[in-house]
Design a protein around this motif. Structure first.
Motif, PDB file in Angstrom:
ATOM      1  N   PHE A 130       0.867  -1.176   0.000  1.00  0.00           N
ATOM      2  CA  PHE A 130       0.000   0.000   0.000  1.00  0.00           C
ATOM      3  C   PHE A 130       0.901   1.223   0.000  1.00  0.00           C
ATOM      4  N   LEU A 131       0.479   2.289  -0.650  1.00  0.00           N
ATOM      5  CA  LEU A 131       1.303   3.498  -0.765  1.00  0.00           C
ATOM      6  C   LEU A 131       2.650   3.187  -1.409  1.00  0.00           C
ATOM      7  N   ILE A 132       2.598   2.626  -2.583  1.00  0.00           N
ATOM      8  CA  ILE A 132       3.794   2.204  -3.313  1.00  0.00           C
ATOM      9  C   ILE A 132       4.613   3.410  -3.764  1.00  0.00           C
ATOM     10  N   ARG A 133       5.931   3.284  -3.690  1.00  0.00           N
ATOM     11  CA  ARG A 133       6.856   4.221  -4.312  1.00  0.00           C
ATOM     12  C   ARG A 133       7.973   3.416  -4.955  1.00  0.00           C
ATOM     13  N   ILE A 134       8.278   3.702  -6.220  1.00  0.00           N
ATOM     14  CA  ILE A 134       9.400   3.061  -6.892  1.00  0.00           C
ATOM     15  C   ILE A 134      10.631   3.909  -6.615  1.00  0.00           C
ATOM     16  N   LYS A 135      11.721   3.279  -6.148  1.00  0.00           N
ATOM     17  CA  LYS A 135      12.906   4.012  -5.733  1.00  0.00           C
ATOM     18  C   LYS A 135      14.178   3.377  -6.279  1.00  0.00           C
TER      19      LYS A 135
ATOM     20  N   VAL B  93      11.138  -1.031  -4.368  1.00  0.00           N
ATOM     21  CA  VAL B  93       9.794  -0.600  -4.017  1.00  0.00           C
ATOM     22  C   VAL B  93       9.735  -0.391  -2.510  1.00  0.00           C
ATOM     23  N   THR B  94       9.235   0.740  -2.097  1.00  0.00           N
ATOM     24  CA  THR B  94       8.972   0.959  -0.673  1.00  0.00           C
ATOM     25  C   THR B  94       7.467   1.023  -0.473  1.00  0.00           C
ATOM     26  N   HIS B  95       7.008   0.449   0.619  1.00  0.00           N
ATOM     27  CA  HIS B  95       5.578   0.518   0.899  1.00  0.00           C
ATOM     28  C   HIS B  95       5.312   0.324   2.379  1.00  0.00           C
ATOM     29  N   SER B  96       4.197   0.850   2.810  1.00  0.00           N
ATOM     30  CA  SER B  96       3.671   0.567   4.138  1.00  0.00           C
ATOM     31  C   SER B  96       2.349  -0.156   3.944  1.00  0.00           C
ATOM     32  N   LYS B  97       1.820  -0.687   5.034  1.00  0.00           N
ATOM     33  CA  LYS B  97       0.562  -1.423   4.940  1.00  0.00           C
ATOM     34  C   LYS B  97      -0.581  -0.605   5.523  1.00  0.00           C
ATOM     35  N   GLU B  98      -1.699  -0.651   4.846  1.00  0.00           N
ATOM     36  CA  GLU B  98      -2.863   0.099   5.315  1.00  0.00           C
ATOM     37  C   GLU B  98      -3.293  -0.388   6.699  1.00  0.00           C
ATOM     38  N   ASN B  99      -3.534   0.582   7.593  1.00  0.00           N
ATOM     39  CA  ASN B  99      -3.943   0.274   8.969  1.00  0.00           C
ATOM     40  C   ASN B  99      -2.915  -0.578   9.704  1.00  0.00           C
ATOM     41  N   ASP B 100      -1.624  -0.367   9.389  1.00  0.00           N
ATOM     42  CA  ASP B 100      -0.553  -1.109  10.033  1.00  0.00           C
ATOM     43  C   ASP B 100      -0.252  -0.462  11.392  1.00  0.00           C
ATOM     44  N   LEU B 101      -0.718  -1.119  12.482  1.00  0.00           N
ATOM     45  CA  LEU B 101      -0.573  -0.541  13.819  1.00  0.00           C
ATOM     46  C   LEU B 101       0.874  -0.543  14.298  1.00  0.00           C
ATOM     47  N   THR B 102       1.751  -1.300  13.633  1.00  0.00           N
ATOM     48  CA  THR B 102       3.155  -1.355  14.051  1.00  0.00           C
ATOM     49  C   THR B 102       3.998  -0.292  13.355  1.00  0.00           C
ATOM     50  N   ASN B 103       3.380   0.515  12.510  1.00  0.00           N
ATOM     51  CA  ASN B 103       4.103   1.555  11.759  1.00  0.00           C
ATOM     52  C   ASN B 103       5.223   0.963  10.904  1.00  0.00           C
ATOM     53  N   LEU B 104       5.042  -0.234  10.452  1.00  0.00           N
ATOM     54  CA  LEU B 104       6.087  -0.937   9.717  1.00  0.00           C
ATOM     55  C   LEU B 104       6.087  -0.536   8.248  1.00  0.00           C
ATOM     56  N   PHE B 105       7.278  -0.307   7.705  1.00  0.00           N
ATOM     57  CA  PHE B 105       7.381  -0.147   6.263  1.00  0.00           C
ATOM     58  C   PHE B 105       8.499  -1.045   5.743  1.00  0.00           C
ATOM     59  N   ASN B 106       8.355  -1.443   4.488  1.00  0.00           N
ATOM     60  CA  ASN B 106       9.276  -2.400   3.882  1.00  0.00           C
ATOM     61  C   ASN B 106       9.922  -1.828   2.636  1.00  0.00           C
ATOM     62  N   LEU B 107      11.095  -2.329   2.325  1.00  0.00           N
ATOM     63  CA  LEU B 107      11.778  -1.988   1.077  1.00  0.00           C
ATOM     64  C   LEU B 107      12.178  -3.282   0.383  1.00  0.00           C
ATOM     65  N   TRP B 108      11.684  -3.449  -0.835  1.00  0.00           N
ATOM     66  CA  TRP B 108      11.951  -4.632  -1.642  1.00  0.00           C
ATOM     67  C   TRP B 108      12.825  -4.243  -2.833  1.00  0.00           C
ATOM     68  N   LYS B 109      13.765  -5.115  -3.185  1.00  0.00           N
ATOM     69  CA  LYS B 109      14.643  -4.884  -4.336  1.00  0.00           C
ATOM     70  C   LYS B 109      14.314  -5.866  -5.451  1.00  0.00           C
ATOM     71  N   LEU B 110      14.258  -5.337  -6.690  1.00  0.00           N
ATOM     72  CA  LEU B 110      14.039  -6.204  -7.848  1.00  0.00           C
ATOM     73  C   LEU B 110      15.254  -7.101  -8.042  1.00  0.00           C
ATOM     74  N   ASP B 111      15.030  -8.417  -8.113  1.00  0.00           N
ATOM     75  CA  ASP B 111      16.145  -9.361  -8.170  1.00  0.00           C
ATOM     76  C   ASP B 111      16.921  -9.293  -9.477  1.00  0.00           C
ATOM     77  N   ASP B 112      16.204  -9.106 -10.568  1.00  0.00           N
ATOM     78  CA  ASP B 112      16.843  -9.176 -11.881  1.00  0.00           C
ATOM     79  C   ASP B 112      16.060  -8.307 -12.850  1.00  0.00           C
ATOM     80  N   GLU B 113      16.785  -7.545 -13.683  1.00  0.00           N
ATOM     81  CA  GLU B 113      16.125  -6.675 -14.649  1.00  0.00           C
ATOM     82  C   GLU B 113      15.703  -7.413 -15.914  1.00  0.00           C
ATOM     83  N   ALA B 114      15.867  -8.738 -15.928  1.00  0.00           N
ATOM     84  CA  ALA B 114      15.462  -9.520 -17.104  1.00  0.00           C
ATOM     85  C   ALA B 114      13.970  -9.368 -17.372  1.00  0.00           C
TER      86      ALA B 114
END
Length: 371
Positions: A245-250, A258-279
Motif C-alpha cells: 500500500f502506498l507504493i513508491r518506486i525508488k 519498491v517501498t511501501h507501508s501497509k494500510e492500517n498497520d498498527l506497528t508503523n512498519l514499512f518495507n523496502l523490496w529490491k528487484l532481483d533481476d532486470e530480465a
C-alpha cells in the motif's frame, strides 16, 4: 639522467596529479579554475575529465547526500543531508513563473516543465533541461502530440548510457483514445513517436525514478511499468510485491526498489523490496521477483519513503507530525530534517560539469522572463 629524459615524465606526472586534484573539487571551483590557464581550461572541458568528475561525485565521499527539493512548484533548492544545510540561497534559483514541476534529475541535469500550461494541454508545456551547478540551460522543442480532449500528462527524464543520450518521455492520455507517448533525444534534438502505445498510465501522474536506463513507476492497474530509454519501448504489468500500500518506486544501491507501508498497520512498519533481476524488464516471459531488503519500524507512522542513500540513510515523511525524518538503517538512529514542509518532491542530486548540446549560459531571472 639528462633533463631531456626526465622532463616529459615529470610533465606527465604533474598533469596526472593536477587531474587527480581537480577531479575532487566542486563545480563552482572548477569553473574558476578554467581561467587559470589554457591547459587547465582544456583539461576541465575534456569529456573524459567530466566523466571522471561525475563518477567521483556519484560514488565518492558524500555521494547522494544532496537532495533537490521542489516545493509547491514555486522554488527549488539543494539540501545537504549530512549537515541539513541549504547549499545556496533560494533567490539564486527561484522562479517567478508559477507552478513548475520537476520531471527528473540525472547526472546533475534537471528536467522541469511549467505546469500552468498543463491545464490547457492543447498548448505544450515549456520543458527545460538545466544544470544548476554550471547555470546552463536549454528550452527543448515542443512534443508533437495534440489532443483536444486530453486529461493526463506524465513526463519523465533519464540517461541512456548505451546511446550516451539524455531523453525526455511524454505520455498523454485522453478519455476516448489510447495513451500516446513520445521520446525526446538530446543528441538529435527531436521527438519521436513511441510504438506501440503504452498499455498503462502512471498511477500518480508522474514517473518516479530513473535507474540503469529505465524509467519506472506504478501503473494504474497496480503493477509496475517501465520505459527502456535505449530501445524506447514500454514494459507494463510488471508484478509488484504483494500486500503493498502506498507504493513508491525508488533507487536502492543502483537497483530498482519498491517501498511501501501497509494500510492500517498498527506497528508503523514499512518495507523496502529490491528487484532481483532486470530480465523481467526486457523479456515479457520472465516474471519479476523481489527480495525484502529492509523492514523497519521507526515508532511513528511513515507515510512514504522519499529516498535511500549510500550512507544507509532513508528520508521518511511522518504524516502525523508533518515532518521529514532521516533514519539510518544501520545504527537505527533517527534525526529530524529542519525543512518547512508544504508539498515536496525529492531527487538524488550530484553536481556535475555535464553539458548538453544547445546549452547556454543564462542569467536565470532574465532568461526566465524572456521565455
Amino acid at each position: 639522467m639528462s633533463s631531456d629524459c626526465t622532463t616529459p615524465f615529470f610533465d606527465m606526472l604533474t598533469q596526472d596529479l593536477i587531474s587527480e586534484i581537480l577531479v575532487r573539487l566542486p563545480v563552482k571551483q572548477l569553473l574558476r579554475c578554467k581561467s587559470v590557464s589554457k591547459p587547465w581550461l582544456s583539461l576541465i572541458s575534456n569529456p573524459n575529465f567530466i566523466k571522471s568528475h561525475l563518477n567521483h561525485t556519484s560514488h565518492g565521499h558524500g555521494a547522494n547526500q544532496i537532495l533537490f527539493l521542489d516545493r509547491r512548484g514555486t522554488s527549488m533548492y539543494l539540501l545537504h543531508l549530512d549537515s541539513c544545510e541549504i547549499d545556496f540561497s533560494l533567490g539564486d534559483f527561484s522562479f517567478s513563473r508559477p507552478l513548475f514541476r520537476t520531471a527528473g534529475c540525472c547526472n546533475g541535469i534537471v528536467c522541469f516543465y511549467h505546469a500552468r500550461t498543463v491545464s490547457r494541454l492543447k498548448t505544450n508545456p515549456y520543458i527545460h533541461l538545466w544544470n544548476p551547478a554550471t547555470r546552463q540551460a536549454k528550452l527543448i522543442p515542443p512534443y508533437n502530440i495534440h489532443f483536444d480532449d486530453s486529461f493526463s500528462l506524465s513526463i519523465g527524464f533519464g540517461f541512456d548510457s548505451i546511446g550516451n543520450d539524455y531523453k525526455v518521455v511524454a505520455l498523454l492520455a485522453t478519455f476516448n483514445k489510447p495513451c500516446t507517448a513520445e521520446v525526446y533525444s538530446a543528441n538529435t534534438n527531436v521527438w519521436r513517436r513511441v510504438e506501440p502505445n503504452p498499455e498503462d498510465l502512471p498511477a500518480n501522474g508522474r514517473i518516479d525514478v530513473s535507474v540503469n536506463g529505465y524509467l519506472c513507476c506504478q501503473g494504474t492497474n497496480g503493477c509496475m511499468m517501465a520505459f527502456d530509454l535505449n530501445k524506447e519501448v514500454f514494459k507494463c504489468r510488471i508484478k509488484l510485491p504483494e500486500g503493498s500500500f502506498l507504493i513508491r518506486i525508488k533507487d536502492f544501491d543502483d537497483c530498482i526498489a519498491v517501498t511501501h507501508s501497509k494500510e492500517n498497520d498498527l506497528t508503523n512498519l514499512f518495507n523496502l523490496w529490491k528487484l532481483d533481476d532486470e530480465a523481467c524488464l526486457r523479456d515479457s516471459r520472465v516474471e519479476a521477483s523481489w527480495t525484502l531488503m529492509l523492514s523497519i519500524d521507526v515508532g511513528r507512522p511513515v507515510e512514504f519513503v522519499f529516498g535511500y542513500f549510500k550512507s544507509g540513510d532513508l528520508l521518511l515523511y511522518i504524516q502525523e507530525e508533518d515532518t521529514l525524518l532521516l533514519y539510518n538503517s544501520d545504527n537505527k538512529e533517527p534525526r529530524n530534517v529542519p525543512v518547512s514542509l508544504e508539498y515536496i518532491r525529492t531527487f538524488k542530486y550530484n553536481e556535475s560539469l555535464v553539458s548538453i548540446t544547445g546549452f547556454k549560459q543564462v542569467n536565470w531571472q532574465a532568461w526566465e522572463d524572456d521565455s
